[in-house]
Design an enzyme around this catalytic site. Structure first.
Site, PDB file in Angstrom:
ATOM      1  N   GLY A   1      -7.379  -8.520 -19.428  1.00  0.00           N
ATOM      2  CA  GLY A   1      -7.364  -7.329 -18.553  1.00  0.00           C
ATOM      3  C   GLY A   1      -6.981  -6.074 -19.310  1.00  0.00           C
TER       4      GLY A   1
ATOM      5  N   SER B   1       6.385  -3.285 -11.724  1.00  0.00           N
ATOM      6  CA  SER B   1       5.845  -1.944 -11.487  1.00  0.00           C
ATOM      7  C   SER B   1       6.875  -1.030 -10.851  1.00  0.00           C
ATOM      8  CB  SER B   1       4.638  -2.081 -10.541  1.00  0.00           C
ATOM      9  OG  SER B   1       4.305  -0.846  -9.990  1.00  0.00           O
TER      10      SER B   1
ATOM     11  N   TYR C   1       0.763  -5.264  -2.066  1.00  0.00           N
ATOM     12  CA  TYR C   1       0.802  -5.342  -3.540  1.00  0.00           C
ATOM     13  C   TYR C   1       2.233  -5.097  -4.023  1.00  0.00           C
ATOM     14  CZ  TYR C   1       0.798  -3.712  -8.326  1.00  0.00           C
ATOM     15  OH  TYR C   1       1.108  -3.526  -9.650  1.00  0.00           O
TER      16      TYR C   1
ATOM     17  N   LYS D   1       5.196  -7.630  -5.918  1.00  0.00           N
ATOM     18  CA  LYS D   1       5.945  -7.323  -7.147  1.00  0.00           C
ATOM     19  C   LYS D   1       7.451  -7.505  -6.890  1.00  0.00           C
ATOM     20  CE  LYS D   1       2.760  -6.412 -10.144  1.00  0.00           C
ATOM     21  NZ  LYS D   1       2.515  -7.356 -11.265  1.00  0.00           N
TER      22      LYS D   1
ATOM     23  N   ARG E   1      -3.194  11.461   0.273  1.00  0.00           N
ATOM     24  CA  ARG E   1      -3.526  10.031   0.396  1.00  0.00           C
ATOM     25  C   ARG E   1      -2.325   9.334   1.013  1.00  0.00           C
ATOM     26  NH1 ARG E   1      -4.900   6.599  -5.033  1.00  0.00           N
ATOM     27  NH2 ARG E   1      -2.714   7.108  -5.481  1.00  0.00           N
TER      28      ARG E   1
HETATM   29  C1  WQD Z   1      -1.704   9.078  -9.348  1.00  0.00           C
HETATM   30  C2  WQD Z   1      -1.753  10.434  -8.650  1.00  0.00           C
HETATM   31  C3  WQD Z   1      -2.661  10.407  -6.439  1.00  0.00           C
HETATM   32  C4  WQD Z   1      -6.745   9.422  -7.529  1.00  0.00           C
HETATM   33  C5  WQD Z   1      -0.558   3.416  -9.538  1.00  0.00           C
HETATM   34  C6  WQD Z   1      -0.723   2.060  -8.998  1.00  0.00           C
HETATM   35  C7  WQD Z   1       0.626   1.413  -8.898  1.00  0.00           C
HETATM   36  C8  WQD Z   1       1.326   1.445 -10.235  1.00  0.00           C
HETATM   37  C9  WQD Z   1       1.410   2.863 -10.740  1.00  0.00           C
HETATM   38  C10 WQD Z   1       0.803  -0.642 -11.313  1.00  0.00           C
HETATM   39  C11 WQD Z   1      -1.351  10.332  -7.194  1.00  0.00           C
HETATM   40  C12 WQD Z   1      -3.511  11.242  -7.391  1.00  0.00           C
HETATM   41  C13 WQD Z   1      -5.390   9.696  -7.610  1.00  0.00           C
HETATM   42  C14 WQD Z   1      -7.637  10.421  -7.097  1.00  0.00           C
HETATM   43  C15 WQD Z   1      -5.796  11.944  -6.867  1.00  0.00           C
HETATM   44  N1  WQD Z   1       0.636   0.665 -11.189  1.00  0.00           N
HETATM   45  N2  WQD Z   1      -4.946  10.935  -7.284  1.00  0.00           N
HETATM   46  N3  WQD Z   1      -7.129  11.658  -6.783  1.00  0.00           N
HETATM   47  O1  WQD Z   1      -0.653   5.900  -7.016  1.00  0.00           O
HETATM   48  O2  WQD Z   1       0.943   6.576  -8.871  1.00  0.00           O
HETATM   49  O3  WQD Z   1       0.183   4.219  -8.680  1.00  0.00           O
HETATM   50  O4  WQD Z   1       0.068   3.375 -10.788  1.00  0.00           O
HETATM   51  O5  WQD Z   1       1.556  -1.363 -10.798  1.00  0.00           O
HETATM   52  O6  WQD Z   1       0.426   0.112  -8.475  1.00  0.00           O
HETATM   53  O7  WQD Z   1      -1.312   2.212  -7.745  1.00  0.00           O
HETATM   54  O8  WQD Z   1      -1.408   6.055  -9.416  1.00  0.00           O
HETATM   55  O9  WQD Z   1      -3.481   6.909 -10.435  1.00  0.00           O
HETATM   56  O10 WQD Z   1      -3.577   6.041  -8.039  1.00  0.00           O
HETATM   57  O11 WQD Z   1      -2.433   8.180  -8.520  1.00  0.00           O
HETATM   58  O12 WQD Z   1      -5.367  13.074  -6.561  1.00  0.00           O
HETATM   59  O13 WQD Z   1      -8.879  10.228  -6.989  1.00  0.00           O
HETATM   60  O14 WQD Z   1      -3.076  10.911  -8.680  1.00  0.00           O
HETATM   61  O15 WQD Z   1      -2.545  11.069  -5.193  1.00  0.00           O
HETATM   62  O16 WQD Z   1      -0.599  11.462  -6.877  1.00  0.00           O
HETATM   63  P1  WQD Z   1      -0.197   5.763  -8.412  1.00  0.00           P
HETATM   64  P2  WQD Z   1      -2.828   6.748  -9.102  1.00  0.00           P
END
Ligand code: WQD
Length: 343
Positions: free
Chosen positions: A12, A127, A152, A156, A297
């Site tokens: 992965g 995480s 999810y 964890k 979101r």
């Molecule tokens: C980051 C920021 C969105 C997409 C992820 C995983 C979580 C953990 C940490 C593993 C947020 C913004 C995103 C888009 C946007 N990883 N965004 N437009 O949510 O912090 O968490 O990483 O365990 O499980 O979900 O990361 O990259 O989804 O979002 O504006 O199209 O980018 O709102 O603020 P997140 P993300």
């Protein structure tokens, strides 16, 4: 004699970069992966980067008989790094049982097989999601683990407890729970990187695909947060730095006489906003990104980033790359995927 490290989910995104880091550090990684979220050709790329082809077993981690057969092929196993899990937050909300069954079932199976064989050094991929919505954006490992905001995240939290309680009564096990913040980027060779299935949930792969024209435009999920530019703040960490932290974690565990179960945040210690990521991506790759501001979101935390001092003090690990390096490598990797697709 090379030290064998079993890496579940080793084909992965984070797993493959960790297999490279292990190999570069002189370990012998052995991959268990059912390729549900990985491409077989990633193994060729790992060999291309390291000069060594890891042993690979295409197995579901919930299959105890097959997992045990892998472990029994090796006289001594130095360590286990468990990545294998489903990880899409949104999908977990719509399909909770898939996440509870796989993420918890896989860990229990692999831990049972390892414990029965006296495998000592256990590294679990956790995480920052376990912190949930935080009042103070800078979190240490002592920050309370809150009620999960998704199945999810709940798996964890549950898996951390499973490792902790199992280690507590084990005669052999010593363990570390690594809480990742936001892994981004790709290997500098652009031979391995993130391969999201379908529409990317995460920001940086979505940006890269927008830059490539696979996505028409990026939507910024809200700019009305209580942050300097109104967009969410996260702790983005280069995936190669994250991979190297696993090598440091193994070295730390094997150096300890006493059996322990410790927790370490893996982040840069710096926060970066969504708009800052966009601006950096445009600048470092000399391009303009098509994006618009959209609604928030649901479930997004306003801001969170790591207090990374424990990783430095305990593991002797800090980030070597900057966010800009990760965004450059992410784009270089994304462009190779385009070439591959057109083949
Ligand atoms: C980051 C920021 C969105 C997409 C992820 C995983 C979580 C953990 C940490 C593993 C947020 C913004 C995103 C888009 C946007 N990883 N965004 N437009 O949510 O912090 O968490 O990483 O365990 O499980 O979900 O990361 O990259 O989804 O979002 O504006 O199209 O980018 O709102 O603020 P997140 P993300």
């Amino acid at each position: 004699m090379n030290k064998i490290v079993v890496v579940t989910g080793g084909a992965g995104y984070i797993g493959s970069h960790t297999v490279v880091a292990l190999s570069d550090a002189g370990y012998t990684p052995v991959i268990i992966d059912d390729f549900r979220n990985a491409q077989p050709w990633i193994i060729d790329r790992i060999e291309q980067i390291t000069g060594h082809r890891p042993a690979v077993f295409d197995i579901d981690c919930q299959d105890e008989v097959k997992v045990a057969k892998v472990f029994d092929q090796y006289e001594t196993i130095f360590g286990l790094i468990h990545f294998a899990a489903d990880k899409a937050v949104g999908e977990s909300v719509n399909n909770p049982l898939k996440y509870y069954q796989n993420n918890i079932g896989s860990l229990c199976t692999v831990l049972k097989v390892a414990e029965e064989r006296g495998v000592r050094n256990i590294v679990f991929s956790s995480s920052c999601t376990v912190y949930g919505a935080v009042s103070d954006p800078v979190v240490t490992e002592n920050h309370p683990v809150k009620a999960a905001m998704s199945p999810y995240g709940d798996t964890k939290i549950t898996c951390e407890k499973i490792v902790r309680f199992t280690q507590a009564v084990s005669d052999s096990m010593t363990a570390i729970l690594l809480r990742y913040f936001n892994p981004i980027g790709a290997h500098p060779t652009a031979l391995i990187g993130e391969l999201p299935q379908g529409i990317p949930n995460n920001l940086v792969p979505y940006i890269a695909q927008t830059a490539k024209g696979v996505r028409e435009k990026l939507t910024v999920f809200g700019n009305d947060y209580n942050t300097p530019d109104g967009t969410n703040i996260r702790d983005y960490i280069h995936v190669v730095d994250l991979a190297k932290a696993h090598v440091s974690a193994l070295a730390y565990l094997s150096s300890k006489e006493k059996q322990i179960c410790d927790i370490v945040n893996l982040g840069s210690g710096h926060g970066t906003s969504v708009l800052e990521i966009i601006e950096s991506f445009e600048k470092v790759n000399d391009l303009k990104l098509n994006y618009e501001i959209g609604p928030r979101r649901p479930g997004d935390v306003e801001q969170i980033y790591a207090d990374a001092s424990k990783a430095k003090n305990l593991l002797g690990w800090t980030c070597e790359y900057e966010v800009e390096d990760a965004l450059k490598h992410a784009w270089e990797w994304e462009k190779t995927i385009e070439k591959m697709e057109t083949k």
